[in-house]
Motif scaffolding. Structure first.
Motif, PDB file in Angstrom:
ATOM      1  N   THR A 141       0.813  -1.220   0.000  1.00 11.72           N
ATOM      2  CA  THR A 141       0.000   0.000   0.000  1.00 11.72           C
ATOM      3  C   THR A 141       0.848   1.272   0.000  1.00 11.72           C
ATOM      4  OG1 THR A 141      -0.067   0.104   2.409  1.00 11.72           O
ATOM      5  CG2 THR A 141      -1.800  -1.177   1.327  1.00 11.72           C
ATOM      6  N   GLY A 142       2.136   1.163   0.336  1.00  7.33           N
ATOM      7  CA  GLY A 142       3.004   2.338   0.375  1.00  7.33           C
ATOM      8  C   GLY A 142       2.984   3.080   1.695  1.00  7.33           C
ATOM      9  N   ALA A 202      -0.938  -3.245  -6.470  1.00  8.46           N
ATOM     10  CA  ALA A 202      -0.258  -2.603  -5.349  1.00  8.46           C
ATOM     11  C   ALA A 202       0.316  -1.255  -5.762  1.00  8.46           C
ATOM     12  CB  ALA A 202       0.846  -3.508  -4.819  1.00  8.46           C
ATOM     13  N   THR A 203       0.919  -1.185  -6.940  1.00  7.30           N
ATOM     14  CA  THR A 203       1.479   0.098  -7.384  1.00  7.30           C
ATOM     15  C   THR A 203       0.380   1.114  -7.661  1.00  7.30           C
ATOM     16  OG1 THR A 203       1.629  -0.804  -9.641  1.00  7.30           O
ATOM     17  CG2 THR A 203       3.611  -0.877  -8.291  1.00  7.30           C
ATOM     18  N   LYS A 221       0.090   4.715  -5.778  1.00 10.57           N
ATOM     19  CA  LYS A 221      -0.080   6.006  -6.466  1.00 10.57           C
ATOM     20  C   LYS A 221      -1.213   6.798  -5.819  1.00 10.57           C
ATOM     21  CE  LYS A 221      -0.450   7.991 -11.116  1.00 10.57           C
ATOM     22  NZ  LYS A 221      -1.488   8.981 -10.804  1.00 10.57           N
ATOM     23  N   ARG A 222      -2.348   6.129  -5.532  1.00 13.19           N
ATOM     24  CA  ARG A 222      -3.466   6.816  -4.874  1.00 13.19           C
ATOM     25  C   ARG A 222      -3.044   7.377  -3.524  1.00 13.19           C
ATOM     26  NH1 ARG A 222      -6.464   2.197  -6.450  1.00 13.19           N
ATOM     27  NH2 ARG A 222      -6.203   1.348  -4.344  1.00 13.19           N
ATOM     28  N   GLY A 255       0.167  14.094  -0.594  1.00 15.67           N
ATOM     29  CA  GLY A 255       0.899  15.224  -1.172  1.00 15.67           C
ATOM     30  C   GLY A 255       2.374  14.954  -1.387  1.00 15.67           C
ATOM     31  N   LEU A 256       2.743  13.706  -1.695  1.00 15.52           N
ATOM     32  CA  LEU A 256       4.152  13.363  -1.847  1.00 15.52           C
ATOM     33  C   LEU A 256       4.527  13.005  -3.279  1.00 15.52           C
ATOM     34  CD1 LEU A 256       4.543  11.121   1.332  1.00 15.52           C
ATOM     35  CD2 LEU A 256       5.389  13.447   1.031  1.00 15.52           C
ATOM     36  N   GLY A 257       3.575  13.190  -4.211  1.00 15.70           N
ATOM     37  CA  GLY A 257       3.872  12.878  -5.603  1.00 15.70           C
ATOM     38  C   GLY A 257       4.570  14.030  -6.308  1.00 15.70           C
TER      39      GLY A 257
END
Length: 590
Positions: free
Chosen positions: A143-144, A169-170, A174-175, A181-183
């Motif tokens: 999930t990141g 999972a990727t 991304k979501r 706010g880290l993209g």
């Protein structure tokens, strides 16, 4: 970092918040998250923060040292240049003034050039140390959540690489990265437009899109880490948190970490590591045979350390265990990696086989190597010779109870913690308790780990009393008797009510033989051929004192700390493997 906006929760998702981070979890089991692993993530954030601060201080000290040397060297060159030029100027000036009738004293006071007296004006540009920021690679992100927390909570992070093999999972990563706010930057003015014509034409440098704090990679974890094994591509931290064993990822991980970097490892396959149910599987994964005894969880830590040590040694690297914890249903280790040929040679002397008694669980170590120091008298230098070790160190049967011995290992026999590092970690935690949801338990477990002595393995008085068929002495009674006899004693973080001691197992047995003199055993129910009969047949070599010792282990327990897991939560255990896509490896907690 972009300001966080409100997160819109789509249908079929729930919003999960942990500390500073929030993620969207699908109602289906497409990506795995185990909330009980919040403790794992909390302690990982704290460890990497403490380690990165130490690394930054070390690099700043080296920078200051180099700058001092460069400044001193520049000053010497300027003084030399001034000294060389002054006589020529002095002769020219003196000759011209002697012709004009001036005395030498007048020349010195009035006409001598001012060049030699003027000091250099301070430079307009004063070099300033730039703090060292680290790159973290999480090989199995799911999930990141872990990568997101690293990026948001660790001050000295440059960026985090979040990898997973599963497309679902990727997509989840991304979501969740966008939700935090880290993209990549979303402001058009702050984003490079690759489609726009370049006014510099072909001579312009390649322009790349700006990347965020968490950078997603979809692919095989080992392939990604092997691609980072060259010096210029190495990362500072690798986090391995798979579903099950981390063994397949260790070889690639130890190669892609910078010198002084940190390897964080989780293994949840304690059914392999901490029992003898699958010795062949343990050997294939970790290169060693496990232990069947009450101290099996510490043996599990040592088996994983052995695997990392041997993997690193192949590439001229050695390990420094900073913190090794047996937690709930898994082990978690934080290991610093360094390169030094002399330290690699010491690895064999920090590795042992163990003979484990099937009757009384006594253990006898058989080191694989030994070091012999030889002092060169004229110079005082110490030379280390590496030799094979003599053996066996024990007879065919256990000397204590005459039971059969089983072989375990090889496994790491050196220190499993760095007490200095844990001290700094506790200092960090003390000033940041409100930043960790599990800080009470973190403080308790770290305090016990900090106090642990280096001697391998532990025992519990109740289990030891069971071998003798006697009433069990209290933890305090046992610890006090060992302390009065001159042995070191501590608790172990791996099991409640356990003790670690520098005493040999025969000395521990003598404590119980002394105890039995005032708490006799009923011999009518003990078979003459049983291990208990053999243990009781021997007399204590020393009369032990059970009076409360001032350094007894309960003295450190006066402060109420959550040292061990209390009652399991509804999320107890490793949980089910996620089923999103054709996924071969899933993260245990993310």
């Amino acid at each position: 970092m972009a300001a966080e906006a409100a997160v819109t929760v789509p249908d079929g998702y729930i919003l999960h918040t942990e500390n500073t981070s929030r993620i969207l979890l699908p109602s289906t089991n497409e990506a795995f998250l185990n909330p009980i692993q919040e403790f794992n993530r909390d302690i990982s954030v704290a460890c990497i923060t403490t380690w990165s601060e130490e690394l930054d201080k070390a690099k700043e000290a080296k920078w200051q040292e180099r700058r001092s040397k460069n400044t001193a060297g520049s000053s010497d060159k300027k003084r030399l240049k001034t000294t060389e030029s002054a006589p020529a100027i002095s002769r020219t000036t003196t000759e011209s003034n002697v012709d004009s009738g001036k005395s030498p004293e007048d020349v010195v006071q009035s006409d001598y050039p001012k060049t030699a007296e003027v000091t250099q004006s301070p430079s307009k540009y004063e070099p300033k140390y730039q703090r060292n920021k680290v790159v973290i690679l999480e090989a199995l992100s799911a999930t990141g959540l872990r990568s997101i927390r690293y990026a948001k909570e660790i001050p000295l992070v440059k960026y985090v690489i979040a990898n997973d093999l599963s497309p679902s999972a990727t997509a989840a990563m991304k979501r969740n990265i966008e939700a935090n706010g880290l993209g990549p930057p979303l402001d058009p003015e702050d984003t490079v437009n690759l489609a726009a014509p370049n006014p510099l034409g072909d001579k312009a440098p390649d322009r790349k899109p700006k990347l965020g704090m968490v950078r997603i990679n979809e692919g095989d974890a080992c392939a990604l880490m092997y691609n980072h094994r060259t010096d210029k591509n190495r990362v500072d931290v690798v986090d391995l948190d798979p579903y099950g064993t981390a063994a397949p990822f260790i070889d690639s991980a130890v190669q892609c970490i910078n010198d002084g970097g940190l390897l964080c490892v989780t293994c949840t396959d304690l059914s392999v590591l901490a029992t003898t149910n699958y010795p062949e599987k343990c050997y294939s994964n970790y290169g060693g045979i496990p232990v069947k005894a009450e101290y099996c969880h510490e043996a599990a830590l040592r088996l994983v350390l052995h695997t990392v040590s041997t993997s690193a040694a192949r590439y001229g690297r050695y390990i420094q265990p900073l913190l090794s914890l047996s937690i709930d249903f898994y082990v978690r280790l934080f290991i610093r990696l360094q390169s030094a040929p002399i330290e690699v040679k010491k690895a064999a002397s920090k590795t042992s086989m163990y003979y484990i008694c099937t009757g009384c669980q006594a253990f006898y170590d058989q080191p694989l190597g030994r070091m012999a120091e030889k002092v060169h008298e004229p110079s005082g230098n110490v030379n280390i010779n590496f030799k094979t070790h003599v053996g066996p160190t024990v007879p065919e049967k256990c000397p204590e109870c005459h039971s059969t011995l089983h072989i375990a290992g090889p496994m790491w026999s050196g220190s499993i913690h760095d007490s200095g590092f844990i001290t700094r970690l506790l200092e960090h935690l003390e000033s940041n308790q409100d930043k960790y949801g599990t800080s009470p338990r973190m403080k308790g477990m770290l305090t016990v780990a900090q106090e642990e002595i280096d001697s391998p393995f532990y025992f519990t008085p109740s289990r030891m009393a069971g071998f003798f068929h006697c009433i069990s002495p209290s933890l305090d009674d046992t610890a006090s008797a060992l302390l009065h006899a001159g042995h070191k004693v501590s608790r172990s973080h791996a099991l409640p009510g356990s003790l670690k001691t520098s005493a040999a197992r025969s000395d521990v047995h003598d404590v119980f033989r002394s105890w039995i003199k005032t708490h006799p055993v009923k011999m009518d129910k003990i078979s003459d051929t049983s291990p208990a009969s053999q243990l009781l047949a021997k007399e204590a070599r020393v009369e032990h004192n059970f009076k409360r010792h001032p350094q007894s282990v309960t003295q450190s327990s006066k402060v109420k700390l959550v040292r061990y897991q209390q009652n399991p939560t509804p999320h107890w255990g490793p949980g089910k493997r996620a089923d999103g896509g054709k996924r071969k490896r899933e993260s245990e907690d993310d």
